[in-house]
Design a protein around this motif. Structure first.
Motif, short mmCIF file in Angstrom:
data_model
loop_
_atom_site.label_atom_id
_atom_site.label_comp_id
_atom_site.label_asym_id
_atom_site.label_seq_id
_atom_site.Cartn_x
_atom_site.Cartn_y
_atom_site.Cartn_z
N VAL A 1 9.55 78.74 12.86
CA VAL A 1 9.88 79.36 14.06
C VAL A 1 11.16 78.97 14.48
O VAL A 1 12.15 79.69 14.89
CB VAL A 1 9.07 79.36 15.36
CG1 VAL A 1 9.70 79.40 16.59
CG2 VAL A 1 7.55 79.72 14.87
N THR B 1 6.61 83.68 10.78
CA THR B 1 5.60 83.59 11.98
C THR B 1 4.71 82.15 11.98
O THR B 1 4.26 81.98 12.91
CB THR B 1 4.84 84.89 11.39
OG1 THR B 1 3.91 84.62 10.32
CG2 THR B 1 5.33 86.04 11.66
N THR B 2 4.94 81.49 10.80
CA THR B 2 4.32 80.08 11.05
C THR B 2 5.20 79.28 11.87
O THR B 2 6.27 79.18 11.79
CB THR B 2 4.16 79.45 9.61
OG1 THR B 2 5.27 79.24 8.91
CG2 THR B 2 3.27 80.56 8.63
N GLN B 3 4.33 78.30 12.46
CA GLN B 3 5.00 77.37 13.60
C GLN B 3 6.25 76.62 12.94
O GLN B 3 7.19 76.49 13.47
CB GLN B 3 4.01 76.66 14.09
CG GLN B 3 4.57 75.63 15.23
CD GLN B 3 3.55 74.77 15.97
OE1 GLN B 3 2.29 75.02 15.73
NE2 GLN B 3 4.06 74.02 16.98
N TYR C 1 13.82 81.24 12.79
CA TYR C 1 13.55 82.56 13.48
C TYR C 1 14.38 82.88 14.82
O TYR C 1 15.31 83.72 14.81
CB TYR C 1 12.18 82.94 13.57
CG TYR C 1 12.08 84.21 14.31
CD1 TYR C 1 12.16 85.64 13.70
CD2 TYR C 1 11.70 84.16 15.67
CE1 TYR C 1 11.96 86.64 14.56
CE2 TYR C 1 11.36 85.42 16.34
CZ TYR C 1 11.56 86.79 15.86
OH TYR C 1 11.47 87.84 16.57
N SER C 2 14.23 81.85 15.34
CA SER C 2 14.91 81.65 16.83
C SER C 2 16.31 81.75 16.59
O SER C 2 17.26 82.35 17.37
CB SER C 2 14.38 80.61 17.79
OG SER C 2 13.06 80.57 17.79
N GLN D 1 9.20 87.69 7.05
CA GLN D 1 8.64 87.91 8.08
C GLN D 1 7.56 87.33 8.18
O GLN D 1 7.03 86.77 9.37
CB GLN D 1 8.41 89.59 8.43
CG GLN D 1 9.79 90.43 8.63
CD GLN D 1 9.68 91.82 8.75
OE1 GLN D 1 8.36 92.49 8.46
NE2 GLN D 1 10.54 92.56 9.31
N SER D 2 6.79 87.19 7.18
CA SER D 2 5.36 86.40 7.07
C SER D 2 5.69 84.93 7.22
O SER D 2 4.97 84.55 7.98
CB SER D 2 4.60 86.70 5.60
OG SER D 2 4.34 87.97 5.53
N VAL E 1 13.61 93.96 11.42
CA VAL E 1 12.02 94.21 11.78
C VAL E 1 11.80 95.67 11.23
O VAL E 1 10.86 96.18 10.85
CB VAL E 1 12.03 94.26 13.23
CG1 VAL E 1 10.56 94.70 13.60
CG2 VAL E 1 12.11 92.74 13.68
#
Length: 462
Positions: free
Chosen positions: A100, A95-97, A103-104, A91-92, A118
């Motif tokens: 992403v 969150t960095t660009q 994550y998407s 999760q950490s 989550v």
């Protein structure tokens, strides 16, 4: 299935054989990951819609290793607490660009599993990632042996051939935007092609067009593979038929095939138009989205994936949409120049971005960046579409503006007039509940529909 397993086994042997040291690296962990869980990687690559590369996945595993090693220095990691520590780390990092896109892709491929993560739970769909990290830490002692070389590029070991292209005399030639390929792990990827000598279609004949494969970040061509490709273009004499004379009025539902006499009977019998591809996740061309997607795919403006899907709900990057528009309008200029700080000379999209900027279709930001990897918003798409039509004087200025949308206040000030002008001209419409959703990332389907409507208005699609 047997061929795939054999191919992956050979890939592992090749990769390990090319490693100068016997030390287990993050790259080795990724190869084992793909070998053990090929479906997981395929799902992420497909859901990422070109934004997730194998290099990025290797990099992500390396970032996890470093993060967990840092945690371990302060509070030792055990098999019992790994689950909680890994969820915190993922999760950490996501969150960095940079990460992403991963994550998407996870949220698209495994939406329920992402929601559970989550809450601190690892669903079965995400267990491959957990088990890979577990092996890295406890089977290969990688908490005490940080690997700084995890950003190594993956090799492309196989490139598919290109089918010939046929075009009628005088029509616009559309060349394939990319070529299929496989990496050393057997993962299927698409490689953009930059064409250099497209022929005029004014004269019938057979021509050979040359191009150069552009390798995206995270990949290199294996030794012996040639970046130069060719495709045969056959320009046929223009047929004349009743379709263009209006005598076959019943062929209206065949749209872009109605201009040739041979297709007139297709419309009268109600048979669906034949397209070069059939996507398993796209409705027939009787729907608004299907009509747009299939028409643009037939023209070579937008492509699907090797598994037969189109992934219409996936978001699209600024570089990708720019490429779509430039290709659709025939504005590509391989020699066009751009000075954006984040558009490298070797980037596959460089000439497309430069061509769009020189055609006054898209702009960068005040800090001299283009942000090609950013997901493009619906407001940005509508701004580009407005410029396309306005530059060609294809907008009806007297059209009545629509009533304010339910989310009218969210429309960026710069795009408000453009959104209303396109809506009044029937090019765009509210998504749901009278909301235009201008601030949300645009999907592949939405981009296809808006661009298709613009091309129809320009007369480029009948």
């Amino acid at each position: 299935m047997k061929k795939r397993i054999i191919g992956l086994a050979l890939a592992v042997i090749m990769v390990l054989g090319a490693t100068p040291s016997m030390a287990y690296s993050v790259r080795d962990a990724y190869v084992d990951f793909v070998t053990e869980y090929p479906g997981f990687v395929d799902d992420l690559m497909a859901a990422g819609d070109g934004t997730v590369s194998e290099g990025l996945l290797i990099d992500f595993l390396g970032a996890l290793q470093e993060y967990l090693a840092y945690i371990n220095d302060n509070s030792p990691i055990t098999r019992e607490n790994l689950r909680d520590r890994l969820i915190d780390a993922v999760q950490s990092i996501l969150t960095t660009q940079k990460y992403v896109p991963i994550y998407s892709a996870i949220t698209v491929a495994y939406p329920s599993a992402a929601k559970e993560a989550v809450k601190g739970n690892i669903s079965p769909e995400l267990m491959p990632l957990y088990q890979t990290v577990e092996a890295m830490i406890f089977d290969h002692n990688m908490l005490n042996d940080i690997d700084s070389g995890f950003d190594a590029d993956m090799q492309i070991v196989e490139i598919e051939g290109l089918d010939g292209v046929s075009v009628e005399q005088g029509d616009r030639l559309v060349l394939p935007a990319s070529v299929g390929a496989k990496s050393e792990t057997g993962v299927e990827v698409r490689l953009p092609v930059e064409w250099s000598n497209a022929p005029s279609t004014s004269k019938a004949g057979v021509y050979t067009v040359s191009g150069v494969i552009q390798t995206p970040d995270g990949y290199v061509l294996a030794s012996g593979l040639d970046a130069n490709v060719t495709v045969d273009v056959t320009v046929t004499k223009k047929e004349t038929g009743g379709g263009s004379t209006g005598n076959t009025g019943n062929t209206g539902n065949t749209g872009n095939t109605g201009n040739t006499g041979n297709t007139g009977t297709t419309g009268t019998t109600g048979t669906q138009t034949t397209h070069k591809n059939k996507f398993t996740d796209v409705p027939s061309d009787a729907t608004e989205a299907g009509k747009a997607i299939y028409a643009l795919n037939d023209l070579g403006v937008i492509n699907g994936y090797g598994d037969g899907t189109f992934l219409p709900g996936n978001n699209i990057k600024r570089s990708e949409f720019t490429t779509m528009v430039v290709t659709a309008l025939g504005l590509y200029n391989k020699d066009a120049k751009t000075s954006f700080a984040d558009v490298a000379d070797g980037a596959w999209y460089r000439a497309y971005v430069a061509s769009a900027v020189h055609s006054d279709l898209i702009k960068g930001y005040e800090d001299n960046t283009f942000r090609p990897e950013n997901q493009i918003t619906r407001a940005e798409v509508m701004t580009v579409i407005w410029r396309v039509l306005n530059n060609n004087k294809a907008l009806n200025a007297s059209a009545v503006s629509p009533a304010p949308y339910a989310d009218d206040s969210a429309i960026p000030a710069y795009a408000r007039d453009y959104v209303y002008a396109l809506a009044a001209n029937g090019v765009v419409k509210a998504v749901a509940d009278n909301k235009i959703q201008s601030e949300l990332p645009a999907t592949r389907e939405q981009c296809a529909v808006m661009l298709y409507n613009a091309l129809v208005k320009l007369g480029k699609i009948k």
